[in-house]
Design a protein around this motif. Structure first.
Motif, PDB file in Angstrom:
ATOM      1  N   CYS A   1     -21.192   2.818  12.102  1.00  0.00           N
ATOM      2  CA  CYS A   1     -20.486   2.686  13.384  1.00  0.00           C
ATOM      3  C   CYS A   1     -21.474   2.683  14.541  1.00  0.00           C
ATOM      4  CB  CYS A   1     -19.475   3.818  13.559  1.00  0.00           C
ATOM      5  SG  CYS A   1     -20.179   5.482  13.493  1.00  0.00           S
ATOM      6  N   TYR A   2     -22.521   3.481  14.415  1.00  0.00           N
ATOM      7  CA  TYR A   2     -23.558   3.551  15.446  1.00  0.00           C
ATOM      8  C   TYR A   2     -24.609   2.467  15.239  1.00  0.00           C
ATOM      9  CZ  TYR A   2     -27.116   5.636  18.505  1.00  0.00           C
ATOM     10  OH  TYR A   2     -28.045   5.856  19.495  1.00  0.00           O
ATOM     11  N   ASP A   3     -25.129   2.363  13.991  1.00  0.00           N
ATOM     12  CA  ASP A   3     -26.193   1.399  13.698  1.00  0.00           C
ATOM     13  C   ASP A   3     -25.755  -0.029  14.019  1.00  0.00           C
ATOM     14  OD1 ASP A   3     -27.106   3.744  12.644  1.00  0.00           O
ATOM     15  OD2 ASP A   3     -27.409   3.010  10.603  1.00  0.00           O
ATOM     16  N   GLU A   4     -24.605  -0.423  13.455  1.00  0.00           N
ATOM     17  CA  GLU A   4     -24.139  -1.792  13.638  1.00  0.00           C
ATOM     18  C   GLU A   4     -23.570  -2.012  15.040  1.00  0.00           C
ATOM     19  OE1 GLU A   4     -25.205  -3.864  11.808  1.00  0.00           O
ATOM     20  OE2 GLU A   4     -24.697  -3.703   9.695  1.00  0.00           O
ATOM     21  N   GLY A   5     -23.010  -0.957  15.628  1.00  0.00           N
ATOM     22  CA  GLY A   5     -22.533  -1.078  17.011  1.00  0.00           C
ATOM     23  C   GLY A   5     -23.671  -1.409  17.958  1.00  0.00           C
ATOM     24  N   LYS A   6     -24.800  -0.728  17.778  1.00  0.00           N
ATOM     25  CA  LYS A   6     -25.967  -0.985  18.627  1.00  0.00           C
ATOM     26  C   LYS A   6     -26.595  -2.339  18.318  1.00  0.00           C
ATOM     27  CE  LYS A   6     -26.525   2.790  21.191  1.00  0.00           C
ATOM     28  NZ  LYS A   6     -26.649   2.761  22.657  1.00  0.00           N
ATOM     29  N   ARG A   7     -26.570  -2.749  17.049  1.00  0.00           N
ATOM     30  CA  ARG A   7     -27.108  -4.058  16.698  1.00  0.00           C
ATOM     31  C   ARG A   7     -26.252  -5.164  17.335  1.00  0.00           C
ATOM     32  NH1 ARG A   7     -30.460  -4.174  11.759  1.00  0.00           N
ATOM     33  NH2 ARG A   7     -29.374  -6.022  10.988  1.00  0.00           N
ATOM     34  N   CYS A   8     -24.931  -4.976  17.315  1.00  0.00           N
ATOM     35  CA  CYS A   8     -24.040  -5.954  17.935  1.00  0.00           C
ATOM     36  C   CYS A   8     -24.250  -5.989  19.450  1.00  0.00           C
ATOM     37  CB  CYS A   8     -22.592  -5.627  17.603  1.00  0.00           C
ATOM     38  SG  CYS A   8     -21.420  -6.853  18.219  1.00  0.00           S
ATOM     39  N   ALA A   9     -24.474  -4.819  20.053  1.00  0.00           N
ATOM     40  CA  ALA A   9     -24.733  -4.768  21.497  1.00  0.00           C
ATOM     41  C   ALA A   9     -25.989  -5.569  21.843  1.00  0.00           C
ATOM     42  CB  ALA A   9     -24.874  -3.322  21.960  1.00  0.00           C
ATOM     43  N   GLU A  10     -27.029  -5.431  21.014  1.00  0.00           N
ATOM     44  CA  GLU A  10     -28.236  -6.231  21.246  1.00  0.00           C
ATOM     45  C   GLU A  10     -27.911  -7.724  21.163  1.00  0.00           C
ATOM     46  OE1 GLU A  10     -31.870  -5.494  19.263  1.00  0.00           O
ATOM     47  OE2 GLU A  10     -31.862  -3.328  19.595  1.00  0.00           O
ATOM     48  N   THR A  11     -27.117  -8.113  20.163  1.00  0.00           N
ATOM     49  CA  THR A  11     -26.707  -9.515  20.031  1.00  0.00           C
ATOM     50  C   THR A  11     -26.037 -10.003  21.316  1.00  0.00           C
ATOM     51  OG1 THR A  11     -26.355  -9.269  17.652  1.00  0.00           O
ATOM     52  CG2 THR A  11     -25.275 -11.127  18.707  1.00  0.00           C
ATOM     53  N   LEU A  12     -25.107  -9.226  21.830  1.00  0.00           N
ATOM     54  CA  LEU A  12     -24.401  -9.599  23.050  1.00  0.00           C
ATOM     55  C   LEU A  12     -25.353  -9.742  24.228  1.00  0.00           C
ATOM     56  CD1 LEU A  12     -21.307  -7.281  22.572  1.00  0.00           C
ATOM     57  CD2 LEU A  12     -21.183  -9.762  22.856  1.00  0.00           C
ATOM     58  N   PHE A  13     -26.283  -8.811  24.355  1.00  0.00           N
ATOM     59  CA  PHE A  13     -27.238  -8.874  25.465  1.00  0.00           C
ATOM     60  C   PHE A  13     -28.052 -10.161  25.410  1.00  0.00           C
ATOM     61  CE2 PHE A  13     -26.066  -4.792  26.823  1.00  0.00           C
ATOM     62  CZ  PHE A  13     -26.724  -4.512  28.009  1.00  0.00           C
ATOM     63  N   PHE A  14     -28.543 -10.503  24.224  1.00  0.00           N
ATOM     64  CA  PHE A  14     -29.376 -11.695  24.127  1.00  0.00           C
ATOM     65  C   PHE A  14     -28.553 -12.972  24.228  1.00  0.00           C
ATOM     66  CE2 PHE A  14     -32.503  -8.626  23.014  1.00  0.00           C
ATOM     67  CZ  PHE A  14     -33.684  -9.173  23.533  1.00  0.00           C
ATOM     68  N   ASP A  15     -27.286 -12.956  23.809  1.00  0.00           N
ATOM     69  CA  ASP A  15     -26.433 -14.121  23.989  1.00  0.00           C
ATOM     70  C   ASP A  15     -26.100 -14.328  25.471  1.00  0.00           C
ATOM     71  OD1 ASP A  15     -26.408 -14.979  21.381  1.00  0.00           O
ATOM     72  OD2 ASP A  15     -24.585 -13.906  20.834  1.00  0.00           O
ATOM     73  N   TYR A  16     -25.844 -13.251  26.207  1.00  0.00           N
ATOM     74  CA  TYR A  16     -25.622 -13.368  27.646  1.00  0.00           C
ATOM     75  C   TYR A  16     -26.884 -13.882  28.347  1.00  0.00           C
ATOM     76  CZ  TYR A  16     -20.944 -11.458  28.509  1.00  0.00           C
ATOM     77  OH  TYR A  16     -19.585 -11.280  28.610  1.00  0.00           O
ATOM     78  N   HIS A  17     -28.035 -13.453  27.857  1.00  0.00           N
ATOM     79  CA  HIS A  17     -29.295 -13.922  28.437  1.00  0.00           C
ATOM     80  C   HIS A  17     -29.481 -15.423  28.189  1.00  0.00           C
ATOM     81  CE1 HIS A  17     -33.516 -14.139  29.514  1.00  0.00           C
ATOM     82  NE2 HIS A  17     -33.824 -14.544  28.300  1.00  0.00           N
ATOM     83  N   ARG A  18     -29.234 -15.852  26.950  1.00  0.00           N
ATOM     84  CA  ARG A  18     -29.422 -17.266  26.611  1.00  0.00           C
ATOM     85  C   ARG A  18     -28.350 -18.150  27.237  1.00  0.00           C
ATOM     86  NH1 ARG A  18     -31.365 -14.991  21.413  1.00  0.00           N
ATOM     87  NH2 ARG A  18     -29.184 -14.590  20.876  1.00  0.00           N
ATOM     88  N   GLN A  19     -27.098 -17.687  27.223  1.00  0.00           N
ATOM     89  CA  GLN A  19     -25.991 -18.529  27.673  1.00  0.00           C
ATOM     90  C   GLN A  19     -25.828 -18.550  29.189  1.00  0.00           C
ATOM     91  OE1 GLN A  19     -22.506 -18.001  25.290  1.00  0.00           O
ATOM     92  NE2 GLN A  19     -21.140 -19.075  26.690  1.00  0.00           N
ATOM     93  N   TYR A  20     -26.072 -17.393  29.825  1.00  0.00           N
ATOM     94  CA  TYR A  20     -25.826 -17.293  31.270  1.00  0.00           C
ATOM     95  C   TYR A  20     -27.089 -17.025  32.097  1.00  0.00           C
ATOM     96  CZ  TYR A  20     -21.069 -16.686  29.487  1.00  0.00           C
ATOM     97  OH  TYR A  20     -19.877 -16.855  28.823  1.00  0.00           O
ATOM     98  N   GLY A  21     -28.235 -16.907  31.434  1.00  0.00           N
ATOM     99  CA  GLY A  21     -29.465 -16.613  32.170  1.00  0.00           C
ATOM    100  C   GLY A  21     -29.508 -15.206  32.738  1.00  0.00           C
ATOM    101  N   LEU A  22     -28.734 -14.280  32.142  1.00  0.00           N
ATOM    102  CA  LEU A  22     -28.674 -12.912  32.656  1.00  0.00           C
ATOM    103  C   LEU A  22     -30.018 -12.215  32.485  1.00  0.00           C
ATOM    104  CD1 LEU A  22     -26.439 -11.146  33.917  1.00  0.00           C
ATOM    105  CD2 LEU A  22     -26.109 -10.117  31.677  1.00  0.00           C
TER     106      LEU A  22
END
Length: 319
Positions: A149-170
């Motif tokens: 719940c913690y390990d994969e939750g944090k891994r998914c959060a990293e995915t979201l951060f990098f997708d927002y960076h790539r998709q929106y230039g965040l």
């Protein structure tokens, strides 16, 4: 949105927690306007009580799994239970906090065009097969175990951060935080440093899991906060992830013996079975932080432990 003095308005989610409260304190010292957001599931008001009268500090009770509408210049996202005792208490909510919390804070940052920091974790490496762990290592994580719940939750959060960076230039910054200790740790969070100190101060048996030969690295909280701030102030193109931790390794037996010596405790050592998916080794490769940020931990373990022991002694005395 800086005011005429150049003061930034900064949001710290999880600001009432162990690391978050130290970060709020440092940001205020650096002259910023700080909004501390916490639902106090694991954070405690005592951690930030001394800041409540500060003219540039504001406390907001809010759960990051719900959207937030606020105007700020920067966001530090630290909201999530971070110890096994706490994140396994309500594993579904833990995953929601990591994932929904990331989505809500990223949405806020996107609307405001604000730089946003994500407090990720060394747990994304799982039980590592590479030692020490560099950022390029993808990890060895059990996706359906009690820690997932913690390990994969944090891994998914990293995915979201990098997708927002790539998709929106965040403008994102991601740090993978390794074992951190210091004053304001929760006395019942189940982490090894707080466990050992509380058991030693009460002269209770010190609980070692496995044979005590497993290793951890321990970073003092002041050093970690310095690393977080240096990462946040790094050039826009540098996103991380960056390991932040102390590469010095200690066995659990060595840590227990050091704490016994510093506390003068008569506690015996007791061996118990190793928990499920508990990693045998956890140690950061901090080459990237050292080379890019000029950062490395500098507080010797004994000095940090003395400060932490003094905090827990005062806590027990007040109780």
């Amino acid at each position: 949105m800086k005011d005429f003095s150049g003061r930034k308005r900064i949001l710290v989610t999880g600001g009432g927690g162990f690391i978050g409260s130290h970060l709020c304190e440092r940001l205020l010292t650096d002259g910023h306007d700080v909004i501390c957001l916490d639902n106090f599931f694991t954070g405690v008001k005592q951690n930030i009580a001394h800041l409540l009268d500060h003219p540039y500090f504001e406390l907001m009770r809010h759960d990051v799994t719900f959207p937030l509408y606020i105007e700020v210049d920067e966001i530090y996202n630290l909201a999530c239970p971070a110890s096994p005792v706490h994140y396994q208490f309500d594993p579904v909510q833990t995953t929601k906090t990591s994932v929904h919390g990331a989505i809500n804070m990223l949405g806020l940052a996107k609307r405001l065009k604000a730089r946003i920091f994500q407090a990720s974790t060394s747990e994304v490496y799982g039980d590592p097969q590479i030692h020490p762990q560099p950022e390029a290592y993808w990890g060895n994580v059990n996706p359906i175990g009690p820690r997932s719940c913690y390990d994969e939750g944090k891994r998914c959060a990293e995915t979201l951060f990098f997708d927002y960076h790539r998709q929106y230039g965040l403008d994102i910054k991601v740090a993978r935080i390794f074992n951190t200790y210091g004053p304001r740790m929760h006395p019942n969070d189940g982490r090894v440093v707080s466990n050992f100190i509380m058991q030693a101060l009460r002269n209770e048996p010190i609980t070692l899991y496995g044979d005590g030969s497993q290793t951890r690295s321990f970073c003092y909280v002041d050093d970690l906060v310095t690393g977080i701030l240096q990462l946040m102030d790094s050039p826009k193109g540098f996103t991380g992830p960056v390991n932040l931790g102390n590469p010095g390794e200690f066995t659990m037996i060595a840590l227990a013996e050091t704490i016994l010596r510093l506390t003068g405790s008569s506690s015996p050592l007791v061996m118990k079975p190793l928990p499920v998916d508990d990693p045998r080794q956890r140690c950061p490769d901090i080459s990237l932080a050292r080379d890019t940020l000029g950062w490395q931990a500098s507080t010797p373990l004994e000095d940090g432990l003395k400060n932490t022991i003094a905090y827990f002694e005062a806590l027990l005395a007040s109780d």
